[in-house]
Scaffold this motif. Sequence first.
Motif, PDB file in Angstrom:
ATOM      1  N   ARG A  67       2.541   2.111  -3.406  1.00 29.83           N
ATOM      2  CA  ARG A  67       1.518   2.509  -4.381  1.00 29.83           C
ATOM      3  C   ARG A  67       0.977   3.907  -4.072  1.00 29.83           C
ATOM      4  O   ARG A  67       0.741   4.719  -4.989  1.00 29.83           O
ATOM      5  N   LEU A  68       0.749   4.197  -2.786  1.00 27.25           N
ATOM      6  CA  LEU A  68       0.301   5.538  -2.417  1.00 27.25           C
ATOM      7  C   LEU A  68       1.358   6.587  -2.744  1.00 27.25           C
ATOM      8  O   LEU A  68       1.027   7.720  -3.138  1.00 27.25           O
ATOM      9  N   GLY A  81       0.713   9.675  -5.113  1.00 22.51           N
ATOM     10  CA  GLY A  81       0.974  11.030  -4.630  1.00 22.51           C
ATOM     11  C   GLY A  81       1.924  11.799  -5.534  1.00 22.51           C
ATOM     12  O   GLY A  81       1.719  12.990  -5.805  1.00 22.51           O
ATOM     13  N   TRP A 114       0.832  -1.208   0.000  1.00 22.39           N
ATOM     14  CA  TRP A 114       0.000   0.000   0.000  1.00 22.39           C
ATOM     15  C   TRP A 114       0.865   1.256   0.000  1.00 22.39           C
ATOM     16  O   TRP A 114       0.534   2.246  -0.674  1.00 22.39           O
ATOM     17  N   SER A 115       1.948   1.243   0.750  1.00 21.28           N
ATOM     18  CA  SER A 115       2.772   2.442   0.913  1.00 21.28           C
ATOM     19  C   SER A 115       3.397   2.871  -0.410  1.00 21.28           C
ATOM     20  O   SER A 115       3.283   4.043  -0.809  1.00 21.28           O
TER      21      SER A 115
END
Length: 421
Positions: free
Chosen positions: A75-76, A80, A72-73
């Motif tokens: 990809r975020l 961003g 998740w990190s």
Amino acid sequence: MSRLQRVRANLRRAYETGRDSVRLARAETERPAEDTEPEFEPPAPEPTLEHHSTTSRDDAEVPHPLRIAAAWSWRLIVVGVVGWVLLRFIGIISVVVVPLAIALLLSALLSPAVSWLLKARLPPSLATFLVLICGLGAVAGTLTAVVTQFIDGLPQLTASATKGVRQIQDWARTGPLHLSDAQVDQAIDSAQEWINSNTSSLTATGFATAATVFELLTGAVLVLFATFFFLRDGRKIWRFLVRLFPVNARWSLSDAGDASWATLGAYVRATVLVAIIDATGIGLALVILDVPFAFPLAALVFLGAFVPIVGASVSGAVAVLVALVAKGWIVALIVLGAVILVQQVEGHILQPLIMGRAVAIHPLVVIVGIASGVVLAGIIGALVAVPLIAVLNTGIRRLARRRPEVPPSAVVVTAGTDAHP
């Protein structure tokens, strides 16, 4: 006993002996396993870990929640970075993006009128031109009336403001503060010194504003041209953009785009209706109380209604301040009550009734969106934030839902008809 009988007896005994040996061997093989104990236990085979989400054994050793958090990190982070680059690019070409956004809002507002004229057998260009001319005439007439009334009432407002300042000075001397004349004069002198010291910055701002007049005129022309072509060729432009995507994604994008456009149109028309009701209610209160600049203040309330929650509060506060300066505390309190009443009717009756579920957005999302829009793009950001959120909400919901299966024949036909824009 003959020789033949003896041979037969020998064969029979040999057959029975062989059968007995076979029975003993079978009994030995069918004996239970617990009767024979091995000398040592064989080592258990090492279990093999299979993780479909990993490519090596080292990844399998990492705890599953940590791997999910890491996935998740990054990809975020990618999303961003892409969003930041997109915002920077929009900031660079804001002179083009802002007029296009305003043109989209105007097109969503005026498209029903163009559709009605097209049903009346008018050519598309003529129908669009007539709608634009009528819209420009309405805007120009409103601005002329506002400016004229403001110029006519400016001397009265100046006199009322001077009187109000004197009342404040008297209150500072005789009120609970008990300030002396020297202290009051010192406060006035400090204010004058601040104005004199900031004259250069104020003048520079004025020159900077004058330098952007050309950009404003260019943006206004771009708004007119973009609105004209959006109203006349909007469907063709959207179909051309959809054809740029793969065939399997065209149906979903087309459906999401149609739903988003319907949401934008419903939002803009509902906002205009709510703004008219707000401006009429507050304007009638100002006219009844004989507050100066009733029509300009009503026009300000109308414009402020396009920024939900925040715009109505700010425009209502301006009306209360004008009433305070011109008519005193009692009239200002009555105006404040009228503003609060109109806002309560808007928030609890008009917004749910007119907006409906098509553009229903939580108030927290509205506040956060407006604040983000103000930080990123100022007044234009506050104006565009809520309709942008409504459009994205509808579009993402349509894209995320399960689409129906498209028959192969329809796919073939679509591929054939999309050959030309």
